[in-house]
Structures are given as structure tokens and as C-alpha cells.
Design an enzyme around this catalytic site. Sequence first.
Site, PDB file in Angstrom:
ATOM      1  N   ASP A 161      54.633  48.679  51.965  1.00 47.73           N
ATOM      2  CA  ASP A 161      55.561  47.760  51.258  1.00 47.73           C
ATOM      3  C   ASP A 161      55.756  48.116  49.906  1.00 47.73           C
ATOM      4  O   ASP A 161      55.040  49.163  49.420  1.00 47.73           O
ATOM      5  CB  ASP A 161      54.987  46.433  51.385  1.00 47.73           C
TER       6      ASP A 161
ATOM      7  N   ASP B 151      56.298  46.994  45.877  1.00 49.13           N
ATOM      8  CA  ASP B 151      56.258  45.960  44.766  1.00 49.13           C
ATOM      9  C   ASP B 151      57.096  46.748  43.691  1.00 49.13           C
ATOM     10  O   ASP B 151      57.052  47.713  43.299  1.00 49.13           O
ATOM     11  CB  ASP B 151      54.908  45.892  44.760  1.00 49.13           C
TER      12      ASP B 151
ATOM     13  N   ASP C 135      43.661  48.070  38.391  1.00 50.62           N
ATOM     14  CA  ASP C 135      42.289  48.216  38.596  1.00 50.62           C
ATOM     15  C   ASP C 135      41.984  49.915  38.225  1.00 50.62           C
ATOM     16  O   ASP C 135      41.425  50.319  37.516  1.00 50.62           O
ATOM     17  CB  ASP C 135      41.751  47.753  39.712  1.00 50.62           C
TER      18      ASP C 135
HETATM   19  P1  ATP Z   1      47.546  48.415  49.772  1.00 50.02           P
HETATM   20  O1  ATP Z   1      48.672  47.628  49.513  1.00 50.02           O
HETATM   21  O2  ATP Z   1      47.564  49.844  50.169  1.00 50.02           O
HETATM   22  O3  ATP Z   1      46.272  47.602  50.307  1.00 50.02           O
HETATM   23  P2  ATP Z   1      47.521  48.346  46.905  1.00 50.02           P
HETATM   24  O4  ATP Z   1      46.713  49.008  45.729  1.00 50.02           O
HETATM   25  O5  ATP Z   1      49.033  48.156  46.809  1.00 50.02           O
HETATM   26  O6  ATP Z   1      46.856  48.755  48.169  1.00 50.02           O
HETATM   27  P3  ATP Z   1      47.608  45.386  46.591  1.00 50.02           P
HETATM   28  O7  ATP Z   1      46.791  44.461  46.953  1.00 50.02           O
HETATM   29  O8  ATP Z   1      49.057  45.349  47.336  1.00 50.02           O
HETATM   30  O9  ATP Z   1      46.742  46.551  46.805  1.00 50.02           O
HETATM   31  O10 ATP Z   1      47.901  45.117  45.053  1.00 50.02           O
HETATM   32  C1  ATP Z   1      48.931  45.673  44.370  1.00 50.02           C
HETATM   33  C2  ATP Z   1      48.441  46.453  42.959  1.00 50.02           C
HETATM   34  O11 ATP Z   1      47.896  45.364  42.212  1.00 50.02           O
HETATM   35  C3  ATP Z   1      47.556  47.387  42.886  1.00 50.02           C
HETATM   36  O12 ATP Z   1      48.157  48.652  43.073  1.00 50.02           O
HETATM   37  C4  ATP Z   1      46.955  47.347  41.574  1.00 50.02           C
HETATM   38  O13 ATP Z   1      47.804  47.826  40.766  1.00 50.02           O
HETATM   39  C5  ATP Z   1      47.086  45.747  41.371  1.00 50.02           C
HETATM   40  N1  ATP Z   1      45.981  44.904  41.757  1.00 50.02           N
HETATM   41  C6  ATP Z   1      45.707  44.795  43.074  1.00 50.02           C
HETATM   42  N2  ATP Z   1      44.286  43.939  43.295  1.00 50.02           N
HETATM   43  C7  ATP Z   1      43.712  44.165  41.984  1.00 50.02           C
HETATM   44  C8  ATP Z   1      42.561  43.703  41.380  1.00 50.02           C
HETATM   45  N3  ATP Z   1      41.823  43.119  41.964  1.00 50.02           N
HETATM   46  N4  ATP Z   1      42.376  43.896  39.978  1.00 50.02           N
HETATM   47  C9  ATP Z   1      43.362  44.547  39.182  1.00 50.02           C
HETATM   48  N5  ATP Z   1      44.549  45.092  39.725  1.00 50.02           N
HETATM   49  C10 ATP Z   1      44.671  44.808  41.051  1.00 50.02           C
HETATM   50 MG    MG Z   2      50.307  47.058  48.206  1.00 52.99          MG
END
Ligand code: ATP
Ligand code: MG
Length: 447
Positions: A73, A75, A150
Site C-alpha cells: 500500500d 501512504d 522508527d
Molecule cells: P509494512 O507496511 O511493510 O508492514 P511499514 O514500515 O510500512 O511496513 P506500517 O505499520 O505500515 O509499517 O507503518 C508505516 C510507517 O509508519 C513506517 O514505515 C514507519 O515510518 C512508521 N511507523 C510504524 N510503526 C512505527 C513505530 N512503532 N514507531 C515509529 N514509527 C513507526
Molecule cells: Mg505500510
Amino acid sequence: MIRKLLRRVFRRAAPVSALPEPAVIPVARHGVRREHISPAANKVCSVLQDGGHKAYVVGGAVRDIIVGHTPKDFDVATSATPEQVRALFRRSRIIGRRFKIVHVMSGSETIEVSTFRAMQDAESTETDEHGRVLRDNVFGSMAEDATRRDFTVNALYYDPSDETIVDYHHGVADLQQKTLRMIGDPRVRYREDPVRMLRAARLGAKLGLSIDPAARAPIREMAELLENVPPARLFDEMLKLLMSGHAVKCLKQLREEGLHHGLLPLLDVILEQPMGERFVWLSLENTDDRVRQGKPVSPGFLFATLLWHEVLADWEARKAKGEYSQPALFEAMDAVLERQSGKLAITRRIAGDIKDIWALQPRFDKRAGKTPHRLLEQPRYRAGWDFLRLRAQSGELPMELPDWWEAFADAHPEARENMLVPDKAGAAKKRRRRKKPAAAAATPGKE
Ligand code: ATP
Ligand code: MG
């Protein structure tokens, strides 16, 4: 000059709160082209930018494209407030109570648009008694938004209008060097949000990155902080991990980091039983294969496999105490799910799926009379059979059993009659016993 000096002093004193100058990286150095971004995400960015706001594709999608994965997806992060975003898109709605974000619908896609948010560190905001940050709902600048993320590889801001990446924390270089590095001090960041330890293992495994030693070292000693994370959040994160297509690698990584304690409280026990261990890994491999082939996987099936050997042990113990087989199985299922529920909030629907799969298992033993025909008509027959086959592959049962059921299901209805396996001794025993289980099932309440 003075500003530069101040910045240097400030950065040394408090690395997390000092806000770095970003590098603007041209497409030649990162390779992310507009075509890699979904039409909806491109459009959302351009509408926001035309409206006078900053807008970037951010987070996992940019990172995934750089390593050659297809993002699941997109964002968008923006300087516009949720209300401003809402006003620019007819098909959009504001969601979230604690922190408002906007879902913008475009074609069949939904783009999640978040306003830049500020870092909420444990010193300046509300935390629980272990230092876990409870609030992170303050708007901020783009630099602050980058710093509250993160890992460095997750703080990349892609601008579709000129195909540049704004990179505050050397994320592009880290990605190219295959390193997963925490922004700020890993210990502080894990304390603020222990789920980041799980994310480290998952993202490392999924992206083929090695966790930077500074982020890796504290995990073992801080793993117990996961116990304070609300069960629903832990369940979501475990589900993401198990359904990532890299569950085997993730769990091996977690095990290496000493992190499987306290996740599924019984995972340690399961992994230490020779039969159970084989079963769990087989099922995880099977799930990984399915995810990678784009086939659907059901969380219910997966959790049913993870917990099956617990159910078996509990069931056997109840039968040894003289309980009847069928009610004992149902009691064992409830007991196992109950034990899990304190740590992982398995949703009601998934718990229902898990139980359906377990409850079908003893029915595969009956290969005579009308029962096998009825079993085939069960809506969950296929999941039940897949589960049975995994049990056989792990050595719990002879392979002959799932093979027989496969042949039986494939056979012409008339041919099925000839395939039945009338177990004479068993059938006679069953006739004698028939009255008793019925009476037992009728006795009210749980003893
Ligand atoms: P995926 O979607 O592949 O599972 P993602 O990194 O995109 O991995 P998401 O949960 O969609 O994970 O989070 C989107 C973004 O928000 C991350 O890339 C990161 O920048 C931020 N983020 C998510 N969770 C955290 C956290 N626990 N602490 C700090 N930043 C976070
Ligand atoms: Mg994501």
C-alpha cells in the site's frame, strides 16, 4: 555560524531531538520512478501540492521499491491538516480518534494521508510506568515527522513531482548497505514502544537487512517490555509477522534475539516438543509459500497450527483423567485459547475459525457409515483436511489418513461406498459405547 554551532552542540547533547538537515537524493541514486508509485498516490500528492501543501509518499512503500519489492500500500505524509486534506478530495473521510488521518479513495485504491507528526519522547509526554509512550498525537514539522519514525529506511519522503527522495537519516545509504538502523538511541526507542523490537525482526527478515548491532544488542534484555503492550496491538503485530511471507526467518530471528518469550506465551513450550516443533515449522513454511505465491492464508489456520500441540497435551491429560474424548477436546480448546488471551487478543472471529479446524480433527478418524459423507459437506472441510495433512507430514499420524480422505473426496459418489473402512472391532466397541458419550454430553455444565 552560531546556528551551526548550536546545532552541533545540540545534536551531541540530544541526538533524537536534534533535527538534521535532509539530503535531497536524485532519482539516479535511488531508482524510484513515478511509474513505481500507484496512480492514486501520485494523484493525491499532486492535488495536495497544487493546493499549496507539502506532500510525499512515505514509509514502507518507498523502502520496498528501493529493495525491489512491490509495495502493498501507499501512504502519504503532508503538511496539510486532516480538515484541509478532506476539503481537497470528494471521496475521502477522516478516521481515527486519537490521531486523525484521512483515507482518500481513488479508483479502487485507498491512500492513507497523515499530517506530519511530532516526536513524542518519554520525557515530555504521558507514558506508562515502564516508559511506554501513550500519546503521540501532536502535529509537527516534516523534520520532526522523520525523526519520530522508527528506522532510517522508513523515514524516506518521495516527491513524485521531481522524483527526489528527501532523506533526513541516511536511510537510502543504509538500505543500499543492507542495514536496518534505528533513528535515535535504540534503547530509548524500544522503551517508548517495545513493538519496535518485533518490527526490527520482521523488517530485517522481510527486506534481507541485518539489524545494526546497536539496535540488536538491547533486544534480549528489553524483550520483557513486550509484556506491557496491549494484547490487541501484540496480536496485530504477530499477525503481520506471521503473514509476512517470511515467518520462518522472522521467528528464527526472534529466537536468536531471545524474543519469543512473552510473545505467544506457549511458543517456547511448543518449540521444545520434538513433534510440536516439526509441526510448527512445517506450517510456517507452508504459510510462507502460500503468501509468496499470492495465495490467501487464513490467520485462523495459522494460529490453529501454532497452538495444536498445546491442545493435544491438554486433551490427552483430560482423557487420562477419565473424561470423555469429545467434551475433553472442547474443554482443552477453550483452556488453550483462554491461556493465550491474556497476552494476545485473538479476535473472536479468528478464535471461532481456530476451533472449527480443531473440532474437525477427530472426525477424520471415522471412515465408516454416513459420517465421512457428512464431513465432506462441512464448509471448513478443506481447512480441516489441510490441517490433517500437516499433522501427518509432521509424523503425528500416518500419511495414509489424509491420502485416503483426498481419494475419498475425489471419488465418484458411488465409488465412495466401496472405499469406506469398516473397522469391525471399533464399530462393535462404538455400538457398546454409544450410549455413554451421549449421556456424558447431556450432563450440564463444566466439571
Ligand atoms: P509494512 O507496511 O511493510 O508492514 P511499514 O514500515 O510500512 O511496513 P506500517 O505499520 O505500515 O509499517 O507503518 C508505516 C510507517 O509508519 C513506517 O514505515 C514507519 O515510518 C512508521 N511507523 C510504524 N510503526 C512505527 C513505530 N512503532 N514507531 C515509529 N514509527 C513507526
Ligand atoms: Mg505500510
